[in-house]
Design an enzyme around this catalytic site. Structure first.
Site, PDB file in Angstrom:
ATOM      1  N   SER A  11       0.853  -1.180   0.000  1.00 55.46           N
ATOM      2  CA  SER A  11       0.000   0.000   0.000  1.00 55.46           C
ATOM      3  C   SER A  11       0.898   1.242   0.000  1.00 55.46           C
ATOM      4  O   SER A  11       1.793   1.337  -0.838  1.00 55.46           O
ATOM      5  CB  SER A  11      -0.956  -0.049   1.190  1.00 55.46           C
ATOM      6  OG  SER A  11      -1.834   1.033   1.169  1.00 55.46           O
ATOM      7  N   HIS A  38      -2.152  -1.175  -3.731  1.00 57.40           N
ATOM      8  CA  HIS A  38      -3.335  -0.335  -3.541  1.00 57.40           C
ATOM      9  C   HIS A  38      -3.210   0.860  -4.477  1.00 57.40           C
ATOM     10  O   HIS A  38      -2.177   1.537  -4.518  1.00 57.40           O
ATOM     11  CB  HIS A  38      -3.425   0.169  -2.092  1.00 57.40           C
ATOM     12  CG  HIS A  38      -3.910  -0.876  -1.138  1.00 57.40           C
ATOM     13  ND1 HIS A  38      -3.990  -0.665   0.220  1.00 57.40           N
ATOM     14  CD2 HIS A  38      -4.366  -2.132  -1.342  1.00 57.40           C
ATOM     15  CE1 HIS A  38      -4.453  -1.757   0.807  1.00 57.40           C
ATOM     16  NE2 HIS A  38      -4.689  -2.664  -0.111  1.00 57.40           N
ATOM     17  N   ASP A 130      -4.564  -4.583   5.443  1.00 61.42           N
ATOM     18  CA  ASP A 130      -4.821  -5.477   4.312  1.00 61.42           C
ATOM     19  C   ASP A 130      -3.607  -6.390   4.147  1.00 61.42           C
ATOM     20  O   ASP A 130      -2.461  -5.942   4.237  1.00 61.42           O
ATOM     21  CB  ASP A 130      -5.055  -4.643   3.042  1.00 61.42           C
ATOM     22  CG  ASP A 130      -5.632  -5.478   1.902  1.00 61.42           C
ATOM     23  OD1 ASP A 130      -5.615  -4.998   0.758  1.00 61.42           O
ATOM     24  OD2 ASP A 130      -6.100  -6.613   2.155  1.00 61.42           O
TER      25      ASP A 130
END
Lengths: 187, 283
Positions: A11, A38, A130
């Site tokens: 991310s 992401h 995540d």
């Protein structure tokens, strides 16, 4: 070959982290690599090009039902979830998971089901968590779990969450991840 | 501990692998919906989400309720067939459509357009707006089909939550819209309803891409982000159906993550826009 697929999730800070890792992979790297970074829905080709600059392997954005192939770094496209089935990837427009689409957990969990002990999962820098559950699923199916060290991660939250969700995952400083994957590919 | 969780997990997955085909066979026999060639990973996720919503923990228990309770089946259908989407989602697609497809449509005396797998209608109305702004809507007959009757009814109602209008407006502008997006709807309380002018030329009908055949010949067919839920085998069937539903020189539009590449029908099409997945039928 002991391993058949590497899945990587990142991310915030992922762009730079991925460049470091990919630049360490030689042109003959034998393991297929799939990446969820992401990204915002509006993100276009730039991510692919930025990573390609650093990478000897071809970097390609995945299309639905594309075969899982060695010699290529396959990238989740913006605003779709990336899933793994048998020998190919599948896309989905299921709702974002914790605001993320593509979500790392979905790639990791579906890859774990299909590849079991032949899977290597890598969680890199990022905010949020995540990838934590996904990496646990990879371990649960007998695969190998790698986590970027919070020392090198631009954002430590994701690696920290992944460590908390797993048991005995291998923690590596960013610069050591690429060479480690090369070693794994030769096993 | 890891080896315990692994053994338990593998057993659960083995049992599930037995239950799943039984479930899909049951649904096909009971209701006529054929999910047997749906892409397994996304189908399994949606089944699990539906099971969670029903507070059931096994596929067999789910099958029990589905077989005996049609309302449960209706809920599953919504979970499996409806993606939350937005008007002018993928603005670049509509821009490419405006620039590269619309000019070729001007000369036609009348226009037939099919939006296959239209669900709640956002894509149909977006296309209607593009056609309206190009002066083409008057002579167009739009067919909006889906296998989910509830989704169709929702689409036909043309009602959207007002809180979505900001996103829709932003998308509309990025898609090349020059008017005020609010011109296309009237607001009432916390909902908007699209204007009659946009709704008039649309026929809404049930059609199941997995089981039904071609029903007309079209100048434009859009089937975007529907086939991602199918296996490659079913995708080939559906692509054949879409190909057969297109007039020569007709235009096929797919979703951003989709492609004709590698499919037998690809030879019959030329790319109008490889990036935005617009193709023209040449043979």
């Amino acid at each position: 070959m002991k391993y058949a697929l590497v899945v990587i999730g990142a991310s915030l800070g992922g762009l730079q982290a991925l460049r470091v890792i990919l630049s360490a992979l030689p042109a003959g790297f034998r393991l297929p690599v799939a990446v969820v970074q992401h990204r915002s829905p509006a993100a276009g080709a730039p991510l692919q090009f930025v990573l390609q600059e650093a990478c000897a392997l071809k970097v390609q954005e995945i299309e639905d039902k594309q075969a899982i192939a060695p010699g290529v770094v396959q990238l989740a496209p913006p605003d779709y979830h990336l899933l793994v089935e048998d020998d190919h990837f599948a896309l989905s427009l299921e709702a974002p998971v914790r605001y993320a689409r593509p979500a790392i957990d979905l790639l990791f969990e579906t890859a774990a089901r299909c590849f079991g002990p032949q899977l290597v999962g890598v969680v890199l820098t990022g905010t949020g968590d995540d990838g934590a559950q996904g990496l646990a699923a990879i371990q649960c199916h007998g695969g190998l779990a790698l986590i970027e060290s919070p020392q090198t991660a631009q954002a430590a939250a994701m690696p920290t969450a992944a460590t908390a969700a797993t048991s005995g995952a291998i923690e590596l400083e960013l610069a050591r991840i690429g060479p480690y994957l090369v070693d794994l590919s030769l096993q | 501990m890891t080896s315990d969780c692994r053994a338990e997990l593998e057993l659960a997955e083995r049992i599930e692998a037995i239950e799943l085909p039984l479930l899909l066979e049951a649904l096909h026999q009971r209701y006529g919906y054929d999910f047997r060639d749906y892409a397994p990973a996304s189908l399994l996720r949606r089944l699990r989400l539906a099971m969670q919503a029903e507070q059931l923990t096994t596929v067999s228990a789910f099958q029990d309720r589905l077989l005996h309770d049609p309302a449960c089946m209706a809920r599953l259908l919504d979970t499996v067939s409806v993606d939350v989407t937005a008007m002018f989602r993928d603005p670049a697609f509509y821009l490419a459509f405006r620039d590269q497809v619309v000019p070729g449509l001007q000369a036609l005396p009348h226009l037939k357009v099919w939006v296959a797998g239209c669900a709640s209608g956002e894509e149909v109305y977006s296309l209607a707006i593009v056609l309206f702004e190009a002066g083409l809507l008057e002579k167009t007959q739009l067919y909006a089909t889906d296998f989910n009757a509830r989704g169709l009814a929702q689409g036909q109602a043309a009602i959207f939550p007002i809180r979505k209008m900001r996103e829709y407006t932003a998308n509309y502008v990025k898609a090349g819209g020059q008017a005020a997006f609010s011109d296309y709807y009237t607001a009432k309380h916390d909902a908007v309803i699209l204007r009659d002018g946009l709704r008039r030329n649309i026929v809404w009908a049930e059609h199941n891409l997995a089981t039904d055949s071609s029903f007309n010949e079209f100048h434009v067919v859009l089937c975007r982000n529907v086939m991602i839920y199918f296996t490659r085998k079913l995708q080939e069937r559906v692509l054949g159906l879409l190909y057969g539903s297109l007039a020569m020189q007709g235009v096929l539009g797919l979703g951003h993550g989709e492609s004709l590449h590698g499919y037998p029908v690809a030879d019959c099409f030329a790319a109008i826009s490889r990036a935005e997945k617009l193709y023209r039928k040449l043979r």
